[in-house]
Design an enzyme around this catalytic site. Structure first.
Site, PDB file in Angstrom:
ATOM      1  N   GLY A  37       0.854  -1.182   0.000  1.00 25.64           N
ATOM      2  CA  GLY A  37       0.000   0.000   0.000  1.00 25.64           C
ATOM      3  C   GLY A  37       0.886   1.226   0.000  1.00 25.64           C
ATOM      4  O   GLY A  37       1.812   1.329   0.810  1.00 25.64           O
ATOM      5  N   LYS A  38       0.641   2.152  -0.908  1.00 35.35           N
ATOM      6  CA  LYS A  38       1.533   3.313  -1.015  1.00 35.35           C
ATOM      7  C   LYS A  38       1.580   4.106   0.286  1.00 35.35           C
ATOM      8  O   LYS A  38       2.638   4.550   0.713  1.00 35.35           O
ATOM      9  CB  LYS A  38       1.109   4.212  -2.178  1.00 35.35           C
ATOM     10  CG  LYS A  38       1.289   3.573  -3.551  1.00 35.35           C
ATOM     11  CD  LYS A  38       1.143   4.584  -4.663  1.00 35.35           C
ATOM     12  CE  LYS A  38       2.302   5.556  -4.690  1.00 35.35           C
ATOM     13  NZ  LYS A  38       3.603   4.919  -4.969  1.00 35.35           N
ATOM     14  N   GLY A  39       0.422   4.279   0.922  1.00 33.16           N
ATOM     15  CA  GLY A  39       0.417   5.031   2.171  1.00 33.16           C
ATOM     16  C   GLY A  39       1.208   4.343   3.265  1.00 33.16           C
ATOM     17  O   GLY A  39       2.055   4.955   3.929  1.00 33.16           O
ATOM     18  N   ASN A 184       6.442  10.783 -10.882  1.00 35.44           N
ATOM     19  CA  ASN A 184       7.461  10.259 -11.783  1.00 35.44           C
ATOM     20  C   ASN A 184       7.189  10.821 -13.180  1.00 35.44           C
ATOM     21  O   ASN A 184       6.277  11.647 -13.368  1.00 35.44           O
ATOM     22  CB  ASN A 184       7.498   8.730 -11.747  1.00 35.44           C
ATOM     23  CG  ASN A 184       6.203   8.077 -12.228  1.00 35.44           C
ATOM     24  OD1 ASN A 184       5.401   8.670 -12.953  1.00 35.44           O
ATOM     25  ND2 ASN A 184       5.980   6.841 -11.827  1.00 35.44           N
ATOM     26  N   LEU A 221      13.149  10.723 -11.801  1.00 32.62           N
ATOM     27  CA  LEU A 221      13.575  10.379 -13.155  1.00 32.62           C
ATOM     28  C   LEU A 221      14.285   9.030 -13.216  1.00 32.62           C
ATOM     29  O   LEU A 221      15.143   8.817 -14.076  1.00 32.62           O
ATOM     30  CB  LEU A 221      14.488  11.478 -13.707  1.00 32.62           C
ATOM     31  CG  LEU A 221      13.949  12.913 -13.617  1.00 32.62           C
ATOM     32  CD1 LEU A 221      15.008  13.906 -14.071  1.00 32.62           C
ATOM     33  CD2 LEU A 221      12.678  13.063 -14.455  1.00 32.62           C
ATOM     34  N   ASP A 253       7.965   5.225  -3.060  1.00 34.77           N
ATOM     35  CA  ASP A 253       7.413   5.377  -1.711  1.00 34.77           C
ATOM     36  C   ASP A 253       8.506   5.691  -0.698  1.00 34.77           C
ATOM     37  O   ASP A 253       8.295   6.465   0.243  1.00 34.77           O
ATOM     38  CB  ASP A 253       6.666   4.109  -1.305  1.00 34.77           C
ATOM     39  CG  ASP A 253       5.398   3.898  -2.117  1.00 34.77           C
ATOM     40  OD1 ASP A 253       4.859   4.885  -2.643  1.00 34.77           O
ATOM     41  OD2 ASP A 253       4.958   2.738  -2.234  1.00 34.77           O
TER      42      ASP A 253
END
Length: 307
Positions: A37-39, A184, A221, A253
């Site tokens: 989960g990104k969070g 990104n 990048l 993340d």
């Protein structure tokens, strides 16, 4: 204090020779169950790098939810605002290719029911950074950003994944309560298109988005590092250390979480970004989103060795 308003998932990860194309089936020898989960990932990255972190989100009343709550708590993260719901815990299906690239599909589950009202009463004097991503409902993320701005927190938005079907005015509504946008290259181009801009080279696109939205933009990048366009148009580039990546899944993340820790600790933006870029490189050196997320000591040693 860093407050992360975000998603929690169980990650089911398999290694493949190459990412499946549309209509194609590829076989993997097995899979691993990991926390994601990104969070939650960003909260863990922030905590490991020295931040004091409070997580606001939701998991299901299931074995996956029990495991994820325990995992966050073991990282020293305050989970007093982690709701337990009747929805299943979120789950991500991740394929990692031999070259380290990845493809991810997320079943949101309980993340769909997270509400900005969970932030009520959870702020403290000194809650200086709010970290947001886009795996929770859009309107709740907007409300969370406004709540953070209302208590004087610095609001960091990682526009990942880019919300599908959002119109320019709704995106601008979210960005009006944001101080720093992290994207990104793909997310940068998509944000530009939503805002009615024409994507070009990363620096030109980041400049255009920063000017259109009146906020700072940090564009990552990959192996080329990152570039920061500050309010007012000043541009600074940050080189990435040379590494041989094993798995890039957790790099973004890690960067977000470590950057939040740096800003919360009072570092200036360029110093915090430089530290976050180094940490993101370290996070690519083993398999899984969290397994290589570095400690503060490891980041310090890495930066000292690079100088």
């Amino acid at each position: 204090m860093i407050v992360v308003f975000g998603s929690v998932n169980v990650d089911l990860v398999c290694k493949v020779a190459a990412i499946a194309k549309p209509g194609e089936t590829v076989l993997a020898p097995g899979y691993e169950q990991l926390s994601g989960g990104k969070g939650a990932n960003q909260a863990v990255a922030a905590a490991r790098s020295g931040g004091r972190v409070r997580f606001v989100g939701a998991v299901g009343r299931d074995a996956f939810g029990d495991g994820e709550a325990n995992t966050l708590e073991r990282e020293g993260i305050d989970i007093g605002s982690l709701a337990r719901l009747d929805e299943p815990t979120g789950c991500a299906f991740i394929s990692v290719a031999a070259d380290g690239e990845n493809a991810i599909t997320v079943a949101s589950g309980a993340n769909r029911s997270v509400a900005a009202s969970q932030l009520t009463g959870r702020w403290e004097p000194g809650s200086s950074v709010l970290v947001l991503q886009m795996e929770l409902p859009f309107d709740e993320t907007v409300a969370a950003a406004r709540a953070g701005r209302g208590v004087g927190a610095r609001v960091i938005l990682n526009l990942a994944p880019v919300p599908q079907g959002v119109d320019p005015e709704r995106l601008k509504d979210l960005l009006q309560s944001t101080d720093l946008l992290i994207v990104n290259e793909h997310e940068l181009d998509e944000a530009a298109r939503i805002l009615g801009l024409v994507p070009g080279a990363p620096e030109a696109t980041a400049r255009a988005v920063a000017e259109e939205t009146d906020l700072s933009v940090l564009a990552t990048l990959g192996g080329a590092g990152a570039l920061l366009v500050a309010r007012g148009g000043t541009v600074e580039r940050f080189a990435a250390p040379r590494i041989e990546p094993v798995d890039t899944t957790g790099a973004g993340d890690t960067l977000c979480g470590v950057l939040a820790t740096g800003l919360d600790a009072g570092l200036d933006m360029p110093t915090a970004v430089r530290r976050a870029v180094a940490a993101a490189s370290l996070a690519c050196l083993s398999f899984g989103a969290r397994s290589a997320m570095p400690s503060a000591g490891r980041i310090d040693a890495f930066l000292e060795g690079a100088n």
